[in-house]
Design a protein around this motif. Structure first.
Motif, PDB file in Angstrom:
ATOM      1  N   ALA A  45       0.850  -1.294  -0.013  1.00  0.00           N
ATOM      2  CA  ALA A  45      -0.081  -0.185  -0.048  1.00  0.00           C
ATOM      3  C   ALA A  45       0.944   0.898  -0.170  1.00  0.00           C
ATOM      4  CB  ALA A  45      -1.009  -0.048   1.173  1.00  0.00           C
ATOM      5  N   SER A  46       0.330   2.135  -0.603  1.00  0.00           N
ATOM      6  CA  SER A  46       1.106   3.555  -0.692  1.00  0.00           C
ATOM      7  C   SER A  46       0.998   4.389   0.882  1.00  0.00           C
ATOM      8  CB  SER A  46       0.473   4.474  -1.627  1.00  0.00           C
ATOM      9  OG  SER A  46      -1.094   4.624  -1.550  1.00  0.00           O
ATOM     10  N   PHE A  47       1.638   5.424   0.949  1.00  0.00           N
ATOM     11  CA  PHE A  47       1.559   6.053   2.115  1.00  0.00           C
ATOM     12  C   PHE A  47       0.201   6.653   2.207  1.00  0.00           C
ATOM     13  CE2 PHE A  47       1.897  10.068   4.265  1.00  0.00           C
ATOM     14  CZ  PHE A  47       2.479   9.802   5.145  1.00  0.00           C
ATOM     15  N   LEU A  48      -0.154   7.153   1.230  1.00  0.00           N
ATOM     16  CA  LEU A  48      -1.641   7.650   1.445  1.00  0.00           C
ATOM     17  C   LEU A  48      -2.518   6.650   1.620  1.00  0.00           C
ATOM     18  CD1 LEU A  48      -3.287  10.375   1.212  1.00  0.00           C
ATOM     19  CD2 LEU A  48      -3.598   9.852  -1.325  1.00  0.00           C
ATOM     20  N   ARG A  49      -2.731   5.518   1.149  1.00  0.00           N
ATOM     21  CA  ARG A  49      -3.686   4.434   1.332  1.00  0.00           C
ATOM     22  C   ARG A  49      -3.280   3.907   2.675  1.00  0.00           C
ATOM     23  NH1 ARG A  49      -4.856  -1.051  -2.018  1.00  0.00           N
ATOM     24  NH2 ARG A  49      -6.125  -1.909  -0.798  1.00  0.00           N
ATOM     25  N   THR A  50      -2.368   3.906   3.356  1.00  0.00           N
ATOM     26  CA  THR A  50      -2.024   3.274   4.587  1.00  0.00           C
ATOM     27  C   THR A  50      -2.693   4.401   5.616  1.00  0.00           C
ATOM     28  OG1 THR A  50       0.063   2.334   3.954  1.00  0.00           O
ATOM     29  CG2 THR A  50      -0.393   2.371   6.342  1.00  0.00           C
ATOM     30  N   LEU A 250      -0.954  -2.896   9.216  1.00  0.00           N
ATOM     31  CA  LEU A 250      -0.876  -1.776   8.513  1.00  0.00           C
ATOM     32  C   LEU A 250       0.612  -1.591   7.959  1.00  0.00           C
ATOM     33  CD1 LEU A 250      -2.860   1.024  10.236  1.00  0.00           C
ATOM     34  CD2 LEU A 250      -3.605  -0.180   8.163  1.00  0.00           C
ATOM     35  N   ARG A 251       1.335  -1.621   9.089  1.00  0.00           N
ATOM     36  CA  ARG A 251       2.780  -1.381   8.534  1.00  0.00           C
ATOM     37  C   ARG A 251       3.312  -2.465   7.657  1.00  0.00           C
ATOM     38  NH1 ARG A 251       7.875  -3.593   9.990  1.00  0.00           N
ATOM     39  NH2 ARG A 251       9.627  -2.115  10.286  1.00  0.00           N
ATOM     40  N   ASN A 252       3.015  -3.846   7.784  1.00  0.00           N
ATOM     41  CA  ASN A 252       3.264  -4.791   6.818  1.00  0.00           C
ATOM     42  C   ASN A 252       2.734  -4.458   5.276  1.00  0.00           C
ATOM     43  OD1 ASN A 252       5.163  -6.601   8.091  1.00  0.00           O
ATOM     44  ND2 ASN A 252       3.602  -7.283   9.251  1.00  0.00           N
ATOM     45  N   SER A 253       1.510  -3.756   5.330  1.00  0.00           N
ATOM     46  CA  SER A 253       0.858  -3.759   4.151  1.00  0.00           C
ATOM     47  C   SER A 253       1.726  -2.507   3.239  1.00  0.00           C
ATOM     48  CB  SER A 253      -0.515  -3.359   4.425  1.00  0.00           C
ATOM     49  OG  SER A 253      -0.599  -2.032   4.866  1.00  0.00           O
ATOM     50  N   MET A 254       2.642  -1.910   3.747  1.00  0.00           N
ATOM     51  CA  MET A 254       3.105  -0.596   3.104  1.00  0.00           C
ATOM     52  C   MET A 254       4.450  -1.156   2.099  1.00  0.00           C
ATOM     53  SD  MET A 254       3.418   2.246   6.061  1.00  0.00           S
ATOM     54  CE  MET A 254       3.950   3.437   4.792  1.00  0.00           C
ATOM     55  N   LYS A 255       4.302  -0.335   1.244  1.00  0.00           N
ATOM     56  CA  LYS A 255       5.682  -0.389   0.142  1.00  0.00           C
ATOM     57  C   LYS A 255       6.941  -0.072   0.800  1.00  0.00           C
ATOM     58  CE  LYS A 255       2.855   0.351  -4.089  1.00  0.00           C
ATOM     59  NZ  LYS A 255       2.523   1.136  -5.092  1.00  0.00           N
ATOM     60  N   ASP A 256       6.761   1.055   1.595  1.00  0.00           N
ATOM     61  CA  ASP A 256       7.972   1.573   2.549  1.00  0.00           C
ATOM     62  C   ASP A 256       7.591   1.513   3.708  1.00  0.00           C
ATOM     63  OD1 ASP A 256      10.042   3.071   3.401  1.00  0.00           O
ATOM     64  OD2 ASP A 256      10.004   4.742   1.724  1.00  0.00           O
TER      65      ASP A 256
END
Length: 432
Positions: A45-50, A250-256
């Protein structure tokens, strides 16, 4: 208090799909983690989506009770809302640090296991599941209260049995929700999250509109402080920020993943602003007459009131199944581990039935939310992150000042949990 965790808020209480399954065999757990990790690498997920998912996790039914919380504690209790937000933000950072030590960590119970082994996993899981179960009960009470306000004096008779008011609506809502609980695919349920944040903004705006445009006004002065009501207020405030169970997912779902701390900053700042403004608006409008849900105070017949109440009613329909899904899965796996023949439909139907019975017996939304916040949310969102962090990171790795700060948070958290739980339980008992 929540839920996909790409799911609608709850305060929480929303629930992400990656909840751990404590009773699976070890190999199955490892395979599950590998598959989940691979999927997240592809669809990070992108920063915005997260940020959006994080807001869904934090903004929920707690929004309805913050004006009541302010009225029980008084104006000098308002800073506690912001202090609790800062503490919960900090403990969210502690969870992130714990996860950074081992890339295989995918859930909150994984952190408990890393710190204390199997007993740690079990302890964290139990508190999570109890919190989710009680939040589901809160959804039913919420629905009953608001539908009763929209359609007062509604009743139905079956033979000599007559059911009316909130009890009737709790049962009817449960019947409507029941089919959604039979869906085993949390991936499908997770896509209903988009309405969560929007609905919360609409409710907050409707409260302000009722005061500014619909003639209620902001004329109440309230009181400076009510010491006897502070434990209840703290419990309700804590309930607003109990999204920690889903932060690891949530953290694991992020690209960065390195940007997760910035996600927490954005989410907590926005949530704090919305909660704070709604609490102040509600208290200035209704003062000591505030009910456990601010929507119950709004003037009948006004458009703003109808919008707020209908929005409030819609949310639990999309959240209930997501909230109880991890609980239902754990029960089903228990039967599977014992090699028992079970039916998914019967397990989930009985689970819903049990929440209906408790909602009918204890129809006190404010007191239930205070209990969840005081005992469960403080444990999951404040105490456990601190204790796990100290256990995982040894003395030389934690600066002395930070170590002292963490222990101060733990001690104060324990005191708040004890006093808040006692106060909320006593209020529930006094209602009978």
């Amino acid at each position: 208090m929540g839920v996909s965790r790409s799911v609608p808020s709850m305060s929480s209480h929303s629930i992400l799909v990656d909840y751990e399954k404590p009773l699976l065999h070890e190999q199955e757990l490892e395979n599950s983690k590998e598959v989940t990790g691979a999927r997240q690498e592809q669809d990070g997920a992108s920063f915005l989506r997260t940020c959006f998912n994080g807001l869904n996790a934090l903004i929920g039914v707690g929004l309805l009770s913050v004006p009541y919380a302010l009225s029980t504690g008084g104006w000098l209790g308002l800073p506690l809302l912001f202090i609790i937000a800062m503490v919960c933000f900090y403990t969210g950072i502690l969870l992130q640090r714990c996860m950074s030590t081992d890339p295989s960590i995918r859930s909150y119970p994984d952190i408990g296991e890393l710190a204390f082994g199997h007993k740690g996993r079990l302890f964290v899981s139990v508190f999570m599941y109890i919190e989710l179960y009680l939040v589901a009960i809160g959804f039913l009470i919420l629905e009953g209260d608001n539908l009763d306000k929209l359609f007062p004096d509604t009743s139905i008779s079956i033979g000599t049995l007559s059911i009316a008011g909130k009890q009737l609506f709790i049962i009817l809502v449960a019947l409507v929700i029941l089919p959604t609980t039979w869906l085993r695919s949390l991936g499908v349920l997770a896509y209903v999250s988009a309405t969560g944040v929007l609905a919360s903004f609409i409710v907050a705006l409707s409260v302000f509109w009722a005061g500014e445009v619909d003639g209620v006004g902001f004329r109440e002065r309230g009181r400076l402080i009510n010491l006897s009501g502070l434990p209840t207020a703290v419990g309700l405030y804590t309930f607003c920020y109990c999204g920690h169970a889903i932060f690891p997912t949530l953290r694991n779902s992020m690209k960065d993943k390195a940007k997760f701390s910035k996600v927490l900053v954005v989410c907590f700042v926005i949530c704090n602003a919305i909660y704070g403004l709604t609490a102040v608006f509600g208290y200035l409008m209704y003062g000591e007459d505030l009910k456990s849900q601010v929507t119950l105070n709004l003037p009948v017949g006004k458009l703003s009131s109808k919008v707020a109440i209908y929005t409030t009613i819609f949310n639990p329909f999309s959240k209930y199944a997501l909230t109880v899904a991890p609980v239902a899965t754990a029960i089903e796996e228990r039967f599977l581990a014992l090699n028992k023949i079970y039916s998914t439909l019967s397990v989930r139907t009985l689970l819903l039935l049990s929440t209906v019975v408790i909602a009918l017996v204890i129809p006190f939304f404010g007191q239930l939310m205070a209990f969840i916040g005081s005992l469960l949310s403080i444990t999951v969102s404040v105490l456990l992150p601190c204790i796990c962090y100290i256990k995982i990171f040894k003395k030389p790795q934690i600066p002395k000042v930070e170590r002292v700060l963490i222990w101060v948070i733990v001690v104060l958290g324990c005191l708040i949990a004890i006093t808040g739980t006692y106060s909320s339980v006593r209020q529930i008992v006094d209602k009978f």
